[in-house]
Design a protein around this motif. Structure first.
Motif, PDB file in Angstrom:
ATOM      1  N   VAL A  25      33.189  19.438  22.180  1.00  7.98           N
ATOM      2  CA  VAL A  25      33.039  18.055  21.753  1.00  7.98           C
ATOM      3  C   VAL A  25      32.403  17.242  22.887  1.00  7.98           C
ATOM      4  O   VAL A  25      32.525  17.587  24.057  1.00  7.98           O
ATOM      5  CB  VAL A  25      34.419  17.480  21.362  1.00  7.98           C
ATOM      6  N   SER A  27      39.153  18.284   2.723  1.00  6.27           N
ATOM      7  CA  SER A  27      37.763  17.941   3.029  1.00  6.27           C
ATOM      8  C   SER A  27      37.046  17.559   1.738  1.00  6.27           C
ATOM      9  O   SER A  27      37.257  18.170   0.693  1.00  6.27           O
ATOM     10  CB  SER A  27      37.057  19.135   3.677  1.00  6.27           C
ATOM     11  N   VAL A  68      35.815  20.695  18.450  1.00  9.35           N
ATOM     12  CA  VAL A  68      35.571  20.249  17.076  1.00  9.35           C
ATOM     13  C   VAL A  68      35.672  21.446  16.137  1.00  9.35           C
ATOM     14  O   VAL A  68      34.943  22.417  16.274  1.00  9.35           O
ATOM     15  CB  VAL A  68      34.186  19.580  16.949  1.00  9.35           C
ATOM     16  N   TYR A 118      30.236  10.048  10.553  1.00 10.59           N
ATOM     17  CA  TYR A 118      30.468  11.462  10.813  1.00 10.59           C
ATOM     18  C   TYR A 118      31.949  11.672  11.043  1.00 10.59           C
ATOM     19  O   TYR A 118      32.538  11.054  11.916  1.00 10.59           O
ATOM     20  CB  TYR A 118      29.646  11.940  12.026  1.00 10.59           C
ATOM     21  N   TYR A 119      32.534  12.523  10.227  1.00 11.37           N
ATOM     22  CA  TYR A 119      33.957  12.839  10.335  1.00 11.37           C
ATOM     23  C   TYR A 119      34.104  14.140  11.111  1.00 11.37           C
ATOM     24  O   TYR A 119      33.357  15.085  10.876  1.00 11.37           O
ATOM     25  CB  TYR A 119      34.571  13.010   8.943  1.00 11.37           C
ATOM     26  N   ARG A 120      35.059  14.159  12.036  1.00  7.86           N
ATOM     27  CA  ARG A 120      35.300  15.378  12.809  1.00  7.86           C
ATOM     28  C   ARG A 120      36.786  15.688  12.823  1.00  7.86           C
ATOM     29  O   ARG A 120      37.614  14.805  13.011  1.00  7.86           O
ATOM     30  CB  ARG A 120      34.821  15.228  14.256  1.00  7.86           C
ATOM     31  N   GLU A 160      32.903  19.429  11.235  1.00  9.01           N
ATOM     32  CA  GLU A 160      32.181  18.150  11.236  1.00  9.01           C
ATOM     33  C   GLU A 160      31.568  17.967   9.860  1.00  9.01           C
ATOM     34  O   GLU A 160      31.044  18.919   9.287  1.00  9.01           O
ATOM     35  CB  GLU A 160      31.083  18.167  12.308  1.00  9.01           C
ATOM     36  N   SER A 161      31.658  16.752   9.326  1.00 10.04           N
ATOM     37  CA  SER A 161      31.191  16.538   7.960  1.00 10.04           C
ATOM     38  C   SER A 161      30.729  15.098   7.777  1.00 10.04           C
ATOM     39  O   SER A 161      31.215  14.196   8.443  1.00 10.04           O
ATOM     40  CB  SER A 161      32.327  16.849   6.979  1.00 10.04           C
ATOM     41  N   ARG A 162      29.804  14.892   6.843  1.00  8.46           N
ATOM     42  CA  ARG A 162      29.411  13.534   6.480  1.00  8.46           C
ATOM     43  C   ARG A 162      30.437  12.915   5.521  1.00  8.46           C
ATOM     44  O   ARG A 162      30.430  11.728   5.296  1.00  8.46           O
ATOM     45  CB  ARG A 162      28.037  13.562   5.786  1.00  8.46           C
ATOM     46  N   THR A 190      39.354  17.609  15.085  1.00  9.30           N
ATOM     47  CA  THR A 190      39.363  18.077  16.468  1.00  9.30           C
ATOM     48  C   THR A 190      40.718  18.667  16.832  1.00  9.30           C
ATOM     49  O   THR A 190      41.762  18.178  16.401  1.00  9.30           O
ATOM     50  CB  THR A 190      39.005  16.907  17.417  1.00  9.30           C
TER      51      THR A 190
END
Lengths: 431, 186
Positions: free
Chosen positions: A18, A217, A193, A178-180, A196-198, A182
Motif C-alpha cells: 500500500v 463486495s 491491500v 477507490y475502495y480498498r 481494490e475496487s471502484r 487493507t
C-alpha cells in the motif's frame, strides 16, 4: 475439496504494497491517570548483521498505546544495559522507573530476540524469554515481546501481535472513489491491500483461525459475499442472491457463516454451512433483521432488529429457536460485538441524537457509553477484551479510534489521506 | 410507398384489357366493351391508389402523434428527474416523489424496458442496518410502480446503504440529498 474448484484467483488485485499515505498513524489522546513507568532499553545486536527494526521502540510504542504504561524516554536513561549484569537498580530508581526491559537481537536466517524484564522495586528479574521467526517479521517478534511483558505486569494477555482489517476510500482527482480492503498489524504498520475496487467493499470479518476472511463486495454491480484466504489470496464468491447479501460472521468453530439475505422478502439471518454450502434461515420476520454476531460459545447469535419499531439487539438461541430482546435503554442500539468473556457487549448506541460506542454488561444489563464523539460506528473488540476499535469522523474525514473497555484510554488511528472505516480486530494469531 | 403494388396491379389489368382489344378481331361491340372495361379498371385503380394514399397519410399522422406523445412523456420524465428523496428514517414516498414516479410509470407503460432502483441512506446509524433501510426505500418505489401497472420482473432493486453519498459532509443539508432512490433505465 470441491470448493477449491470454485475458488477464483485474482492475483493481480491482491497483496500489493500500500502507498505510505494510506497507512494508519497513531495519536494517543487519553491515557490512564497513573500509568506504570517502564524503561524499554534499546536492544543490543549480537553477531554479524544489522537488526531489521528497532525492537525496543516498537515495544515501547505498544505499551504506551495501551495507556497503562509510560515508557521512559531514551535520553533520560543513565545507561543502556543489554545483560542482567549491567542492570543497576539504583540508576533506574533514580528516574522513578518501576520496570526495566532489556534485550538482544540476533539477525540471521532465523531472526531471534532475547529479552528480560526486571522489577526495580524488588530488585530482581521477573520474566525472561526469547522469540524467533524464520520469516524475519521483526515487528511481529517485537509485538510478541510486548504481549509477554503486558501479560506479566497486568495479568491480562497482550493483543499486540494481532492484525486489523479495514476499508478505506480515496477519491482521485477525477472525483472517482477507490475502495480498498487493507490488512495491517494492530499498530497500523505493514499495510497490505487485499482488494481494490471502484465499487463499495463492506463488512470485513475474520475466520476464527485468522487465516481467512469474509467481506461484501459490489464489484459485480450488486452486493455479494466473498471469502478469501490471506496466505494464498484465493477467493471465492459465496452468495449472489437478489437483494441484500451482507454482514458475514464466522461461527467460533469456523464451520458456519451467518449472513443477511433478503432473497425471500425481508432481510433475515441465514446460516451457511461451509462444507455443504446449504443455507438455513433462522429469523422470519417482516422487519429488518441484520448484523449477526456469534456468542463465543457458538450457542446463540446476537443481531439487530427493528421488529419492535426501533433497532435493538436481540439474541437467537440455536438449540431452542427462541429469540429474546437484549437491549431496552434508548431507541437505537445496533451492531453488537461480544468479548471473548461472553459478557462485555459493545454496540452503537444513540443518545441525544448522537451515535456513540457503548458497552453493555450482559450479566448486570448495565450500559455505559464509552465515547463522546458523534457518528461512531463499527465497534470491534480486541481478542483480549481490553480495547475497542471503532470508526468515527474527524472533521469530514472518516478515521479509526480506539477506547479501552473502561473508557479510560483513547487513541486515534487516522490515515494520512482518505476515509478509513469498518475495522475488524483479528483473533489471536498462531506464530 | 405501400400503394405501389396496388397501382401495379391496376396497370397490369389495364394492359391486359388493351391486349385483349388489340387481339379480338373486328367486332365493334366487343371493342367498345373492352374500352369501357379498360376505363372502369383505370378508374378503380385510381380510386384504390387514392385510398391507399389516404391510409398512409393517416398512419403517418398517427406515428407522428405517437412520437410526439413519447417526446412529451420523455420530457415529463426529464422534468421529474430520476432521483426520489425521503424524509429521515423513512421509506414512505413523498408527494413529490409520487408525482415524479407517475411520469416514469406513464413512459414505462408505452415500452418494455427494464429499470433498476438503487436505494441510498445518509451516514447516520450503522452501515449494515442502513443497507437494509436503503433496500426498504428501493422496495417502496418498486411497490408503487407495481401497483401502477409495471410488471415486477421489469424492476431490479439494489441497496447501497450509506456507501455512495452524493453530498459529502455532515448536517441535514447534505444528509437530505443522500436519502434517495435513483432510477436508471436498463
Amino acid at each position: 475439496m470441491t470448493t477449491l474448484a470454485r475458488i477464483l484467483l485474482f492475483a493481480t488485485l491482491m497483496v500489493s504494497a500500500v502507498s505510505a499515505r494510506a497507512q494508519l498513524v497513531i495519536e494517543i489522546t487519553q491515557g490512564m491517570d497513573d500509568p506504570t513507568a517502564i524503561a524499554v532499553v534499546p536492544f543490543a545486536t549480537e553477531g554479524a548483521g544489522i537488526a531489521p527494526a528497532d525492537i525496543a521502540e516498537i515495544v515501547a510504542d505498544d505499551l504506551r498505546r495501551s495507556g497503562q504504561f509510560s515508557p521512559v524516554r531514551r535520553d533520560n536513561m543513565l545507561s543502556y544495559p543489554s545483560t542482567a549484569d549491567d542492570v543497576y537498580f539504583r540508576d533506574w530508581r533514580a528516574i522513578d522507573t518501576e520496570y526495566v526491559l532489556i534485550g538482544r537481537v540476533t539477525p540471521g536466517e532465523r531472526l531471534r530476540v532475547d529479552y528480560e524484564l526486571f522489577d526495580v522495586n524488588r530488585e530482581r528479574s521477573v520474566l525472561s524469554g526469547s522469540q524467533s521467526d524464520a520469516s524475519g517479521e521483526a515487528r511481529m517478534l517485537a509485538h510478541r515481546v510486548s504481549d509477554a511483558v503486558y501479560e506479566h505486569i497486568t495479568g491480562i494477555p497482550g493483543a499486540f501481535a494481532t492484525r486489523l482489517l479495514y476499508v478505506s476510500v480515496e477519491r482521485n482527482l477525477q472525483g472517482k472513489d477507490y475502495y480498498r480492503l487493507t490488512l495491517s498489524d494492530a499498530d497500523g504498520a505493514r499495510p497490505i491491500v487485499l482488494l481494490e475496487s471502484r465499487e463499495p467493499i463492506m463488512a470485513p470479518s475474520w475466520a476464527p483461525d485468522g487465516r481467512e476472511i469474509a467481506y461484501v463486495s459490489f464489484e459485480t454491480g450488486r452486493p455479494a459475499i466473498f471469502r478469501q484466504e490471506l496466505r494464498s489470496g484465493a477467493r471465492e464468491q459465496l452468495t449472489n442472491f437478489r437483494g441484500l447479501n451482507s454482514s458475514p460472521a464466522w461461527s467460533p468453530d469456523g464451520n458456519t457463516v451467518a449472513m443477511v439475505l433478503s432473497k425471500d422478502g425481508s432481510p433475515d439471518i441465514y446460516l451457511m454451512d461451509m462444507a455443504s454450502r446449504s443455507l438455513n434461515r433462522i429469523t422470519r420476520h417482516y422487519a429488518i433483521d441484520t448484523e449477526p454476531t456469534w456468542m463465543p460459545d457458538g450457542k446463540s447469535i446476537l443481531f439487530t432488529s427493528d421488529r419492535g419499531g426501533r433497532p435493538q439487539i436481540y439474541r437467537y438461541h440455536l438449540q431452542t429457536g427462541i429469540t429474546d430482546r437484549v437491549t431496552f435503554e434508548g431507541n437505537y442500539n445496533a451492531r453488537a460485538r461480544i468479548a471473548q468473556d461472553g459478557r462485555n457487549m459493545v454496540l452503537v448506541h444513540q443518545r441525544d441524537g448522537q451515535y456513540h460506542i457503548a458497552i453493555h454488561d450482559l450479566v448486570t444489563d448495565r450500559l455505559q457509553v464509552l465515547t463522546s464523539t458523534d457518528l461512531d460506528e463499527s465497534p470491534s473488540i480486541a481478542p483480549n477484551g481490553s480495547m475497542v476499535l471503532y470508526a468515527t469522523k474527524s472533521g469530514d474525514r472518516g478515521i479509526l479510534s480506539a477506547v479501552s473497555v473502561d473508557g479510560g484510554v483513547k487513541f486515534n488511528l487516522p490515515a494520512r489521506s482518505g476515509d478509513v472505516r469498518e475495522p475488524a480486530w483479528s483473533p489471536y494469531l498462531m506464530p | 410507398m405501400k400503394d405501389l403494388p396496388v397501382a401495379g396491379k391496376a396497370l397490369t389489368l389495364l394492359f391486359t384489357a388493351a391486349f385483349l382489344v388489340a387481339c379480338s378481331g373486328t367486332d365493334t361491340q366487343q371493342q367498345e366493351e373492352a374500352a369501357a372495361a379498360a376505363a372502369a379498371a383505370e378508374a378503380a385503380a385510381a380510386q384504390q391508389a387514392r385510398e391507399a394514399e389516404q391510409a398512409a397519410a393517416r398512419e403517418a399522422a398517427a406515428a407522428r402523434e405517437a412520437a410526439a406523445e413519447e417526446r412529451r412523456l420523455e420530457q415529463a420524465v426529464a422534468a421529474a428527474g430520476s432521483t426520489f428523496y425521503f424524509d429521515f428514517d423513512s421509506s414512505t414516498l413523498t408527494t413529490e416523489a409520487r408525482q415524479a414516479l407517475d411520469a416514469h410509470i406513464a413512459l414505462l407503460r408505452t415500452n418494455d424496458r427494464n429499470v433498476r432502483l438503487d436505494g441510498h441512506t445518509d451516514e447516520r446509524g450503522t452501515r449494515d442496518y442502513n443497507m437494509a433501510l436503503g433496500e426498504r426505500r428501493a422496495n417502496s418505489v418498486r411497490d408503487y410502480m407495481v401497483v401502477n401497472g409495471i410488471a415486477s420482473y421489469r424492476i431490479e432493486t439494489v441497496s447501497y446503504g450509506e456507501e455512495q453519498p452524493v453530498a459529502y459532509g455532515s448536517g441535514e443539508e447534505n444528509w437530505s440529498q443522500n436519502r434517495r432512490v435513483e432510477l436508471s433505465r436498463q
